[in-house]
Motif scaffolding. Structure first.
Motif, short mmCIF file in Angstrom:
data_model
loop_
_atom_site.label_atom_id
_atom_site.label_comp_id
_atom_site.label_asym_id
_atom_site.label_seq_id
_atom_site.Cartn_x
_atom_site.Cartn_y
_atom_site.Cartn_z
N SER A 27 0.94 -1.18 -0.05
CA SER A 27 -0.09 0.17 0.17
C SER A 27 0.97 1.30 0.04
CB SER A 27 -0.72 -0.11 1.16
OG SER A 27 -0.27 -0.19 2.61
N GLU A 53 -3.93 -3.48 -3.94
CA GLU A 53 -3.13 -3.29 -2.83
C GLU A 53 -3.21 -4.65 -1.77
OE1 GLU A 53 -4.33 0.57 -1.39
OE2 GLU A 53 -3.12 1.62 -2.24
N PRO A 55 -3.22 -5.15 1.47
CA PRO A 55 -4.31 -5.36 2.55
C PRO A 55 -5.54 -5.73 2.14
CG PRO A 55 -2.91 -3.31 2.81
CD PRO A 55 -2.54 -3.71 1.49
N MET A 56 -6.16 -5.17 0.88
CA MET A 56 -7.35 -5.48 0.33
C MET A 56 -7.30 -7.24 -0.12
SD MET A 56 -10.02 -4.79 -0.43
CE MET A 56 -10.56 -2.94 -0.40
N GLU A 83 1.87 -5.09 6.09
CA GLU A 83 0.89 -4.37 5.61
C GLU A 83 -0.41 -4.09 6.75
OE1 GLU A 83 0.92 -2.48 2.56
OE2 GLU A 83 2.86 -3.51 2.26
N GLY A 85 -4.23 -2.74 7.04
CA GLY A 85 -5.08 -2.34 6.46
C GLY A 85 -6.63 -2.25 7.10
N ILE A 87 -10.61 -2.01 6.00
CA ILE A 87 -11.32 -2.17 4.86
C ILE A 87 -12.88 -1.98 5.31
CG2 ILE A 87 -12.23 -3.60 3.11
CD1 ILE A 87 -8.95 -4.48 4.76
N LEU A 92 -10.32 0.89 1.03
CA LEU A 92 -9.39 0.91 2.21
C LEU A 92 -9.47 2.17 3.00
CD1 LEU A 92 -5.97 -0.40 0.51
CD2 LEU A 92 -7.47 -1.36 2.68
N SER A 95 -4.70 2.59 5.21
CA SER A 95 -3.53 1.22 5.12
C SER A 95 -2.28 2.02 5.43
CB SER A 95 -3.81 1.17 3.66
OG SER A 95 -3.30 2.46 2.68
N LEU A 255 -11.35 -0.86 -5.72
CA LEU A 255 -10.47 -1.44 -4.78
C LEU A 255 -9.20 -1.79 -5.33
CD1 LEU A 255 -10.37 -4.88 -4.97
CD2 LEU A 255 -12.43 -4.50 -3.96
#
Length: 258
Positions: A27, A53, A55-56, A83, A85, A87, A92, A95, A255
């Motif tokens: 991110s 990214e 985290p997603m 990472e 995040g 959500i 996000l 992040s 996203l």
């Protein structure tokens, strides 16, 4: 490497022009770094490249309710980066990427052994020790299980074998683990109150190989006061999440990082 992965996934080169590729990026990666990744994939033969990214992707791979209007928090401890995040509703809300992960833990073990025992060990040995006996929680007896390792004595220049206790490994990895905890605390301080309330109920989900370190979920739970769980198959969560985004067409939504 990307070309090999594409060939393995789709087979003949004739299909490369129609190949859609999703690649996960930290991110905190810059626009220049993301452009370089796109160019590398395009040069490898990908027809269309999208970036998601990490985290997603981790949240998707861990089956978190990313599309629902509730906040979910994921902490992905990879090899090079961690990472963090938050959500909510396919986006996000927050992040952060910190350059600390499993590799830093290996380096910390090697540095500790060199400093305390005057012994040089390689990265592979440090990683093995971490997997066999590494823990983030101090053992109840103050020592814990022990593991043997071999290296080169710095002063004498000859091979030597020593034994490390789990207490040694807790001390050795304390700094990189503290950096991970700090990143999580910063994330909790930055999210909106409504999302923070959701996280209080849902807790924190951990993914990545670093989440397999013994007791790291316990340390994180003690530090934040929140419920913490390690996702099923944490090593593959990011990869599974990227595949899920690509297969289900989620990558066409908001996203995906531009």
């Amino acid at each position: 490497m990307i070309k090999h992965c594409i060939e393995k996934a789709v087979g003949g080169r004739a299909r490369f022009s129609r190949t859609e590729v999703a690649i996960c990026v930290p991110s905190g990666s810059t626009a220049v770094e993301r452009r370089a990744i796109r160019d590398a994939a395009t040069n490898a033969g990908a027809g269309h490249v999208t970036l998601i990214e990490e985290p997603m992707a981790a949240a998707l791979g861990a089956n978190l309710p990313v599309a629902d209007p509730i906040g979910s928090m994921v902490t992905d401890i990879g090899g090079g980066t961690t990472e963090v995040g938050v959500i909510s509703t396919n986006g996000l809300a927050y992040s952060q990427s910190v350059r600390v992960g499993g590799d830093k833990m290996d380096d910390a073990i090697a540095s500790y052994v060199r400093r305390k025992y005057n012994l040089l060990i390689g990265d592979a040995t440090a990683e093995r020790v971490k997997k066999e006996a590494g823990t983030a929680v101090m053992p109840a007896d103050g020592r814990g299980a022990s593991v043997s390792l071999r290296g080169r004595d710095i002063s004498k220049g000859v091979p030597r074998e020593i034994s490390l206790d789990q207490a040694d490994l807790v001390e050795a990895m304390s700094e990189p683990i503290a950096q991970v905890l700090h990143a999580v605390r910063i994330a909790l301080e930055q999210v909106k109150p409504e999302i923070a309330a959701d996280i209080l109920d849902e807790g924190i989900t951990m993914t990545g190989g670093g989440s397999l370190l013994r007791g790291i979920d316990i340390v994180l739970a003690d530090e934040t006061g929140l419920p913490v769980r390690v996702a099923d198959d944490p090593l593959r969560c990011v990869a599974r999440g990227a595949g899920k985004a690509l297969e289900e067409g989620i990558y066409r939504g908001a996203l995906i990082a531009a």
